[in-house]
Design a protein around this motif. Structure first.
Motif: not given
Length: 450
Positions: A145-169
């Motif tokens: 669920l943490n990964d899910t909400t992080m995924d939502i944040l990535a989609r809404t906060l940073f539309s161009s966030l890379t997979a590497e940056a999302a994983a680091e966050i």
């Protein structure tokens, strides 16, 4: 004639220890302690070490604290002092005119016209995690669920966030969230400066997060394009009075605040939902029946929210019994009177949504999970400020509508296909840290047979 100086001090809770005060009880049995303070008096004096503090525990006085006399209080106390060291001076921790300015600048990002975009991101993330499960497997639901909400944040906060940056966050956030709670309950600065492994991990996570966020902001500024996401909205916002936008430092602080508020709190409440429903098949059956009636087997959408009335009440009851922000603090900026007692300037004033929401004088059978207590005819009897899952007044959570929609949609999407079952067979046990979390996180996922 009654004056401030002639008013009585708040009644002191017994049981404080020399030099330590009531700090051991707050650290070792925090939930019992805040309920004990609530039952002692509407305004109760206790001690953290040698420093006096006050607990406010009635809905009427919450209105005085958060609305009527809000100008006499600021965000302060050990929780917020330590949080700002990790999360910066964003909306969650800032004060005064700066806070009001940042709130004005951030408001467009949470306008109702954007809710459909955020809802789509939440549903896409829910479908992704749902498709990764297999019938009968045991999953770490908290992490999922943490990964899910992080995924939502990535989609809404940073539309161009890379997979590497999302994983680091994702790697950095857990250490920072845990650090906020640890620092709040051990408010001794030199302890957090010692070269201990936990302090080194925290410092390294904070450094890496700075680098990632700085890089994202730099890339957006260089592109000079509106990406139609939260970060673009914040960058394009201008103060209607001065015409000024946010500096890079302000953007940085707001982003870090949103990372915690937009991931940890929602994921925690969702974990509570599945833990509670696993032990309440009667409630689970009613949710399933409503989903079947409203959706008829199709995927849930944002437009379905008004029709999911029972599920909405489930979410309200989860917020009552398990508020993630279970204890909060203010600091008096001038002498003030609460409940007929004098509160001196500089005093730390605590309030606990957990204790407030479980007050038997307000909520019948407060330890029972009962979504129907939020039926309109029953909810009307609840005093307005006795239920504060998102706060009140000028400090009320700016993302309240977004949080309700996100949590309800994810529940509807996942429960349409899956049932969660306890691995231990025990009722969920709360752990009060920087948030109020269930102790257990492993659950068995079982595909639902309609």
């Amino acid at each position: 004639m009654t004056t401030y100086d002639t008013l009585s001090p708040a009644p002191t809770l017994a049981g404080g220890l020399p030099l330590l005060g009531h700090a051991p009880w707050l650290a070792l049995r925090p939930l019992d302690f805040v309920e004990r303070l609530r039952d002692h008096a509407p305004v109760a004096l206790f001690r953290i070490g040698t420093r006096s503090a006050y607990m406010v525990s009635s809905g009427e006085l919450m209105k005085d604290l958060l609305i009527t006399h809000q100008s006499k209080f600021e965000k302060g106390g050990p929780l917020f002092e330590q949080a700002t060291k990790l999360l910066g001076n964003g909306l969650a921790a800032s004060n005064g005119e700066f806070h009001l300015r940042q709130r004005r600048l951030s408001q467009p990002a949470f306008h109702h016209s954007r809710m459909g975009v955020y809802a789509r991101a939440a549903l896409d993330a829910a479908v992704a995690v749902s498709g990764s499960w297999r019938d009968g497997e045991v999953v770490d639901l908290g992490r999922a669920l943490n990964d899910t909400t992080m995924d939502i944040l990535a989609r809404t906060l940073f539309s161009s966030l890379t997979a590497e940056a999302a994983a680091e966050i994702r790697r950095c956030l857990p250490a920072l969230v845990a650090g906020v709670g640890r620092r709040a309950f051990i408010p001794v600065e030199f302890v957090h400066r010692l070269p201990l492994p936990v302090n080194r991990r925290e410092a390294e996570s904070l450094r890496r997060l700075y680098e990632v966020v700085d890089g994202i902001i730099s890339d957006y500024r260089a592109s000079d394009l509106d990406q139609d996401d939260l970060l673009s909205t914040l960058m394009l916002a201008r103060d209607e009075r001065t015409g000024a936008g946010m500096t890079t430092e302000q953007l940085h602080d707001e982003i870090r605040s949103m990372m915690v508020a937009g991931t940890e709190t929602s994921a925690t409440l969702l974990l509570w939902a599945f833990q509670v429903l696993a032990g309440r098949p009667d409630v689970e059956r009613r949710v399933h029946a409503e989903l079947d009636e409203v959706l008829g087997g199709r995927p849930v959408g944002y437009a379905d929210l008004p029709s999911l009335a029972y599920l909405g009440r489930v979410v309200q009851e989860l917020l009552r019994m398990y508020p993630t922000g279970w204890i909060l603090t203010r600091r008096a900026t001038s002498p003030v009177v609460l409940g007929g007692h004098r509160i001196p300037e500089g005093a730390d004033v605590f309030f606990s949504p957990y204790a407030l929401h479980r007050d038997p004088a307000v909520f019948a059978d407060p330890g029972r999970f009962d979504p129907d207590r939020w039926l309109p005819e029953r909810a009307a009897a609840v005093p307005r400020h006795a239920y504060l899952p998102f706060g009140a007044g000028v400090r009320k959570c700016i993302g309240e509508s977004l949080a309700y929609a996100e949590i309800t949609l994810i529940l509807a999407s996942l429960m349409g296909r899956w049932q969660m079952r306890s691995v231990t067979g025990r009722p969920p046990r709360p752990v009060a840290g920087s948030t109020l979390r269930p102790k257990e996180s492993l659950m068995r996922v079982e595909e639902r047979r309609r």
